[in-house]
Design an enzyme around this catalytic site. Structure first.
Site, PDB file in Angstrom:
ATOM      1  N   ASN A  11      33.128  29.749  17.708  1.00 42.14           N
ATOM      2  CA  ASN A  11      31.700  29.445  17.650  1.00 42.14           C
ATOM      3  C   ASN A  11      31.418  28.611  16.385  1.00 42.14           C
ATOM      4  OD1 ASN A  11      28.941  29.751  16.798  1.00 42.14           O
ATOM      5  ND2 ASN A  11      28.692  31.331  18.334  1.00 42.14           N
ATOM      6  N   HIS A  14      27.622  27.823  12.678  1.00 42.30           N
ATOM      7  CA  HIS A  14      27.292  27.838  11.255  1.00 42.30           C
ATOM      8  C   HIS A  14      27.788  26.615  10.488  1.00 42.30           C
ATOM      9  CE1 HIS A  14      25.083  31.335  11.905  1.00 42.30           C
ATOM     10  NE2 HIS A  14      26.123  31.987  12.406  1.00 42.30           N
ATOM     11  N   ARG A  22      20.649  20.575   4.591  1.00 44.83           N
ATOM     12  CA  ARG A  22      20.348  19.321   3.913  1.00 44.83           C
ATOM     13  C   ARG A  22      19.648  18.302   4.821  1.00 44.83           C
ATOM     14  NH1 ARG A  22      22.644  18.041  -1.228  1.00 44.83           N
ATOM     15  NH2 ARG A  22      22.056  19.925  -2.321  1.00 44.83           N
ATOM     16  N   HIS A  47      25.551  28.035  20.280  1.00 45.38           N
ATOM     17  CA  HIS A  47      24.298  28.698  20.685  1.00 45.38           C
ATOM     18  C   HIS A  47      23.143  27.754  20.383  1.00 45.38           C
ATOM     19  CE1 HIS A  47      21.664  32.607  20.260  1.00 45.38           C
ATOM     20  NE2 HIS A  47      21.131  31.731  21.088  1.00 45.38           N
ATOM     21  N   ARG A  49      19.608  27.565  20.011  1.00 41.39           N
ATOM     22  CA  ARG A  49      18.482  28.500  19.875  1.00 41.39           C
ATOM     23  C   ARG A  49      17.164  27.789  20.127  1.00 41.39           C
ATOM     24  NH1 ARG A  49      18.077  33.410  17.481  1.00 41.39           N
ATOM     25  NH2 ARG A  49      20.045  34.447  17.096  1.00 41.39           N
ATOM     26  N   ARG A  53      17.718  26.315  14.919  1.00 38.81           N
ATOM     27  CA  ARG A  53      18.034  26.525  13.497  1.00 38.81           C
ATOM     28  C   ARG A  53      19.439  26.043  13.145  1.00 38.81           C
ATOM     29  NH1 ARG A  53      18.364  33.083  13.274  1.00 38.81           N
ATOM     30  NH2 ARG A  53      16.343  32.858  14.272  1.00 38.81           N
ATOM     31  N   GLU A  74      25.791  29.192  24.674  1.00 36.48           N
ATOM     32  CA  GLU A  74      24.999  30.431  24.591  1.00 36.48           C
ATOM     33  C   GLU A  74      23.533  30.044  24.560  1.00 36.48           C
ATOM     34  OE1 GLU A  74      28.125  32.956  21.813  1.00 36.48           O
ATOM     35  OE2 GLU A  74      26.165  32.400  21.028  1.00 36.48           O
ATOM     36  N   THR A 105      22.086  37.391  16.865  1.00 34.64           N
ATOM     37  CA  THR A 105      21.817  38.119  18.105  1.00 34.64           C
ATOM     38  C   THR A 105      22.020  39.615  17.856  1.00 34.64           C
ATOM     39  OG1 THR A 105      22.817  36.206  19.150  1.00 34.64           O
ATOM     40  CG2 THR A 105      22.277  38.055  20.580  1.00 34.64           C
ATOM     41  N   GLU A 155      30.197  39.537  28.384  1.00 36.57           N
ATOM     42  CA  GLU A 155      30.737  39.583  27.019  1.00 36.57           C
ATOM     43  C   GLU A 155      30.144  40.818  26.354  1.00 36.57           C
ATOM     44  OE1 GLU A 155      30.761  35.939  24.755  1.00 36.57           O
ATOM     45  OE2 GLU A 155      30.557  37.038  22.871  1.00 36.57           O
ATOM     46  N   HIS A 194      31.168  39.059  18.500  1.00 34.53           N
ATOM     47  CA  HIS A 194      30.121  39.226  17.509  1.00 34.53           C
ATOM     48  C   HIS A 194      30.623  40.039  16.319  1.00 34.53           C
ATOM     49  CE1 HIS A 194      26.239  39.393  15.577  1.00 34.53           C
ATOM     50  NE2 HIS A 194      25.862  38.442  16.406  1.00 34.53           N
TER      51      HIS A 194
END
Ligand code: PXP
Length: 245
Positions: A11, A14, A22, A47, A49, A53, A74, A105, A155, A194
């Site tokens: 995933n 991040h 930035r 994911h 969202r 974000r 996701e 999540t 999952e 997760h």
């Protein structure tokens, strides 16, 4: 011993979190996806969202174009997300619950309580050729509901197991083991994810019916210290070691 290889979905959310801090293009999650594949990721998870974000619409479009491995999108079950998924038709779509204020999540999707609301999304995605996965807590009632919705994959949420310690952690692990065996018997393809880290991955990877783990935050964090490829190679090694034992 299970001889089925456990797939690793990396995933990359991040990487986008850092980029967005930035508001520029670096670091690029698509570049990270390429590195992850080189290091042994079997798939890439992202994911999208509602509040964008981390991953952006453009990231999903580019990943859909360039990835050489399956993309697992996701998303929340909303009309906006469905429209995006139907535009790109990723290999897999994992439906997750989403709350605007949460940091991540927090719990599984209540598929038992939201059967009628979720059914049109599961049907539309399935008809478009996406493999639909439902992110749920390790609970037989939720697994029964996943089957009745016609989703081929679930999952299991490993977040609680990762956060606990001692006996409560062992009890949660046992819950995940039992739910995985139960779901597998029902004919579901079983995934988990997760919060997984080097410390918590092995007992999960040992569960023989699991086919795939999705791991993000720990790997991206560890990449700061050791690089993304090294971190993924080590995670892959721990998973393979668990499978071989
Ligand atoms: N699986 C699902 C369904 C998720 O929502 C997430 C977090 O986006 C993950 C796996 C990966 O969790 P983590 O980033 O904690 O490894």
């Amino acid at each position: 011993m299970s001889n089925r290889k456990l797939r690793l979905g990396v995933n990359i959310d991040h990487v986008a979190t850092i980029r967005n801090a930035r508001g520029i293009r670096h670091p690029d999650p698509v570049r990270a996806a390429g590195l992850a594949v080189r290091a042994g990721a079997d798939g890439i998870t992202a994911h999208l969202r509602e509040d964008r974000r981390h991953i952006s619409d453009e990231d999903i479009a580019t990943l859909s174009d360039v990835l050489t491995v399956p993309l697992n999108l996701e998303m929340a079950a909303t009309d906006e997300m469905l429209e995006i998924a139907l535009r790109h038709k990723p290999h897999a779509v994992c439906l997750v619950p989403e709350k605007r204020q949460e940091l991540t999540t927090e719990g599984g999707l209540d598929v038992a309580g939201q059967h009628n609301r979720l059914k049109p999304y599961v049907d539309a995605l399935g008809q478009a050729g996406c493999r639909v996965s439902l992110f749920i807590d390790p609970d037989e009632r939720q697994l029964d509901a996943a089957v009745s919705l016609g989703a081929p994959v679930t999952e299991l949420h490993t977040g609680a197991y990762c956060e606990l310690s001692g006996d409560p952690q062992q009890e949660e692990l046992e819950r995940i083991r039992r739910a995985t065996a139960y779901g597998h018997k029902l004919g579901l393809e079983m995934h988990a994810g997760h919060g997984l880290s080097y410390e918590t991955v092995k007992p999960i990877a040992e569960i023989p019916e699991l086919m795939e783990l999705n791991i993000g935050h720990f790997l991206i964090g560890e990449a700061i210290f050791h690089g993304l490829e090294t971190s993924i190679v080590e995670m892959r090694r721990l998973m393979d070691e668990a499978r071989a034992s």
